[in-house]
Write an enzyme that holds these catalytic residues in place. Structure first.
Site, short mmCIF file in Angstrom:
data_model
loop_
_atom_site.label_atom_id
_atom_site.label_comp_id
_atom_site.label_asym_id
_atom_site.label_seq_id
_atom_site.Cartn_x
_atom_site.Cartn_y
_atom_site.Cartn_z
N LYS A 1 -0.15 -4.45 -11.13
CA LYS A 1 1.09 -3.76 -11.50
C LYS A 1 1.54 -4.05 -12.94
O LYS A 1 2.28 -3.27 -13.53
CB LYS A 1 2.22 -4.13 -10.54
N ASP B 1 9.27 1.42 -6.41
CA ASP B 1 9.64 0.44 -5.37
C ASP B 1 11.15 0.37 -5.16
O ASP B 1 11.64 0.35 -4.03
CB ASP B 1 9.13 -0.96 -5.74
#
Ligand code: ATR
Length: 292
Positions: A76, A116
């Site tokens: 990420k 997210d």
């Protein structure tokens, strides 16, 4: 199952997930269900890539026409130098979980975002009908997941945010990292064992406790949570934390919603159209059931 009838052809658009490992991921099941529900000629695969091969794998698949992708552990942050642009959300969080590949005559432009936090907020809204604006919130954990959730809660106007972690210095570091983006917000770091009597209205568990064990990161009765509990663990429908929440009459939700809605937001980032949430939800639940 509709997915079994899909036959890729020369125009099939490819999407996927880079991670190491990715075999446990539920994303292929529900992203492909989303494509099938809307009749989109696309396929979503998992790409298990050794960390030392990451850049070469991304560049190679993008050159071969990859249309978009997700990132999970440990990529990420690794993806950042390979991108042409990042959205403000991803910039603030410092991590990217979704990339869109836009091709034109000049080449391919990669834009990264982070869904997210949005996924978490959508889960609070859809699953709990809960608006964190002005609320006192206790967030347990200070890892990668906590970072996205903390930004989401602060950008949604949480009135007070406590971040409690087993390793207190990690909570303090996260609070320090958040302050410049939210200079007027009330944010405080704590140790996990210093949360008794805090009386938050909402408690969010972003620790991995409850994932494979039968443990709870805190006792809700001791913390005196007043309204709701969200646990981002999705492996079991009811963690010990959520069991206690239910017994105390608190509103509660597990991590399935966050997983689903971060995926729906990625789908929407790639395709600029609403994700078929119920078809994706059904596929996610079926994939979870198949695993038990
Ligand atoms: P993620 O990216 O999913 O957030 P992570 O970065 O590894 O994963 O973070 C895991 C979180 O769970 C951390 O907050 C971790 O606390 P520490 O920073 O003290 O390690 C927390 N955690 C993991 N196991 C725990 C346990 N047994 N008790 C309390 N907290 C735990």
């Amino acid at each position: 199952m509709a997915a079994a009838t899909f036959t890729p052809d020369g125009q099939t658009r490819l999407y996927g997930l880079f991670g190491y490992p990715v075999h446990g991921s539920l994303s292929p099941a529900f992203q492909n269900a989303g494509f099938r529900a809307l009749g989109i000629n696309a396929l979503y695969l998992g790409f298990p890539v050794r960390p030392d091969q990451f850049a070469i794998a991304v560049r190679g698949l993008v050159a071969a026409g990859l249309a978009g992708f997700n990132l999970t552990v440990p990529f990420k942050v690794e993806i950042l130098p390979l991108l042409e642009a990042v959205t403000p959300e991803a910039q603030a969080i410092g991590a990217v979980n979704t990339v869109r590949c836009d091709a034109d005559a000049q080449g391919v432009r990669l834009t990264g975002t982070n869904t997210d936090g949005l996924g978490f907020l959508r889960s609070l809204e859809r699953d709990l009908h809960y608006d964190p604006r002005g609320k006192r919130v206790l967030l347990l954990g200070a890892g990668g997941a906590a970072r996205g959730i903390a930004h989401a809660l602060l950008s949604a106007g949480a009135g007070k945010l406590w971040i409690a972690n087993r390793t207190a210095v990690r909570a303090a570091a996260l609070v320090q990292a958040l302050r410049p983006a939210y200079p007027r917000a009330q944010i405080e770091a704590l140790a996990l064992d210093g949360t008794a009597g805090l009386r938050p209205q909402l408690l969010v568990n972003s620790t991995t406790v409850g994932m494979g064990d039968q443990k709870s990161p805190v006792r809700l009765a001791a913390v005196q949570v007043e309204e709701a509990v969200a646990d981002i663990v999705y492996h079991s429908a009811e963690t010990p934390l959520l069991r206690e929440a239910r017994s105390l009459g608190l509103a509660c939700t597990n991590g399935i919603g966050m997983l689903l809605y971060q995926g729906c937001a990625a789908f929407e980032f790639w395709l600029s159209r609403p994700a078929p949430e119920s078809a994706m939800h059904e596929a996610l639940l079926a994939a979870l059931r198949a695993r038990q």
